[in-house]
Design a protein around this motif. Structure first.
Motif, short mmCIF file in Angstrom:
data_model
loop_
_atom_site.label_atom_id
_atom_site.label_comp_id
_atom_site.label_asym_id
_atom_site.label_seq_id
_atom_site.Cartn_x
_atom_site.Cartn_y
_atom_site.Cartn_z
N UNK A 194 0.82 -1.21 0.00
CA UNK A 194 0.00 0.00 0.00
C UNK A 194 0.85 1.26 0.00
N UNK A 195 2.16 1.11 0.17
CA UNK A 195 3.04 2.28 0.29
C UNK A 195 3.21 2.96 -1.05
N UNK A 196 3.41 4.28 -0.99
CA UNK A 196 3.64 5.08 -2.19
C UNK A 196 4.67 6.16 -1.88
N UNK A 197 5.41 6.54 -2.92
CA UNK A 197 6.32 7.66 -2.81
C UNK A 197 5.55 8.95 -3.04
N UNK A 198 6.11 10.08 -2.58
CA UNK A 198 5.52 11.37 -2.98
C UNK A 198 5.49 11.50 -4.50
N UNK A 199 4.47 12.13 -5.01
CA UNK A 199 4.25 12.15 -6.44
C UNK A 199 5.40 12.79 -7.21
N UNK A 200 6.10 13.77 -6.59
CA UNK A 200 7.16 14.46 -7.32
C UNK A 200 8.33 13.52 -7.60
N UNK A 201 8.49 12.45 -6.81
CA UNK A 201 9.60 11.53 -7.04
C UNK A 201 9.33 10.70 -8.29
N UNK A 202 8.14 10.12 -8.40
CA UNK A 202 7.85 9.30 -9.57
C UNK A 202 7.66 10.14 -10.83
N UNK A 203 7.22 11.40 -10.66
CA UNK A 203 7.08 12.26 -11.84
C UNK A 203 8.43 12.60 -12.44
#
Length: 290
Positions: A194-203
């Protein structure tokens, strides 16, 4: 069986990881550093060389390992398309960290003074990916060769076996550690799935994407039948109602692409109908519905 559309469409994280592994391996190969790569008990506990620990994540120690490793990483981009780039980034980081922890623990228990005991390369990510590959990717075709039963998944297993035994004991240990890491991710330890990185990292990876060639199938630029173009100075005295366009039947190859990602066939068809045969939008619909 295939990994979906060719190229790295909708898989920017995989593409970045593959390029990084290729560049690091070529750099050490040109510098004649293949013989220096590899982890040992001395590198971790006697004379710590943490640069070797970092390089063990990206750089293969031979050309055959590079070829088989990049092929498997390229194929496993299907998982990034299935769960999204954000969660796939978490999967890569989790696999790297836990496979390295298992390797360090094994070196501690073995206390083998042999230099370069463990080969280098992204074995953690590759063999962790075999866990969802086994459970989540269905078999689409079966066949027999000289009386032996095979499936379309057999070629991926054979490539993995070749990589696992490429350096025998040196490659066997990191491969097994990668499988353990993938099993922990599968068990959802620490609720990691369920974990996710902050969106700016994957963008950031998306910004590194090369321009994609072509347009998604099903997208058109022609006017809908029944629409009336406007002309300067001309009055339209009558309004024509826009006819209801029935949904188009999804192409069979688009359905097969989504099925190869592990989605149910009926769900894939319904998502394509809802997305007007845009396979990228259909993939997002299926991911959000999980």
């Amino acid at each position: 069986m295939n990994g979906g559309p060719s190229g790295f469409n909708n898989a920017p994280v995989t593409r970045t990881f593959v390029i990084a592994c290729a560049l690091f391996t070529l750099f050490f190969g040109i510098q004649g550093g293949f013989t220096k790569l590899g982890l040992s008990y001395q590198d971790i506990f006697v004379k710590p060389r943490f640069w070797k620990l970092i390089m063990s994540v990206f750089s293969f120690s031979s050309t055959p390992e590079l070829l088989f490793g990049l092929y498997l990483l390229y194929y496993f981009r299907v998982f990034e398309r299935q769960i999204g780039s954000n969660k796939y980034s978490v999967f890569i980081l989790f696999s790297i960290i836990f496979s390295l922890l298992f390797e360090v623990l094994a070196l501690r228990l073995l206390r083998d003074p042999t230099p370069n005991l463990v080969t280098t390369g992204p074995y953690g990510v590759i063999f962790a990916s075999f866990v969802p590959f086994y459970f989540d990717i269905p078999v689409s075709t079966r066949f027999r060769v000289f009386g032996v039963h095979f499936s379309d998944k057999s070629f991926i297993y054979l490539a993995g076996l070749q990589l696992l035994l490429s350096s025998w004991k040196r490659s066997l240990l990191p491969g097994m550690c990668g499988i353990f890491a993938g099993s922990l991710y599968r068990l959802n330890i620490f609720r990691i799935r369920k974990a996710k990185f902050p969106e700016f990292i994957t963008s950031f990876f998306s910004r590194l994407s090369w321009p994609s060639t072509g347009s998604p199938r099903g997208a058109t630029t022609r006017n809908i039948a029944g629409s009336v173009p406007s002309h300067p100075g001309r009055q339209v005295g009558r309004t024509y109602p826009t006819p209801i366009v029935p949904p188009m039947e999804p192409p069979e190859d688009s359905i097969a692409t989504l099925v190869s990602m592990g989605f149910d066939r009926n769900a894939a068809r319904q998502a394509l109908v809802q997305a007007r045969n845009d396979i990228n939008a259909a993939t997002n619909i299926l991911i959000e519905s999980q």
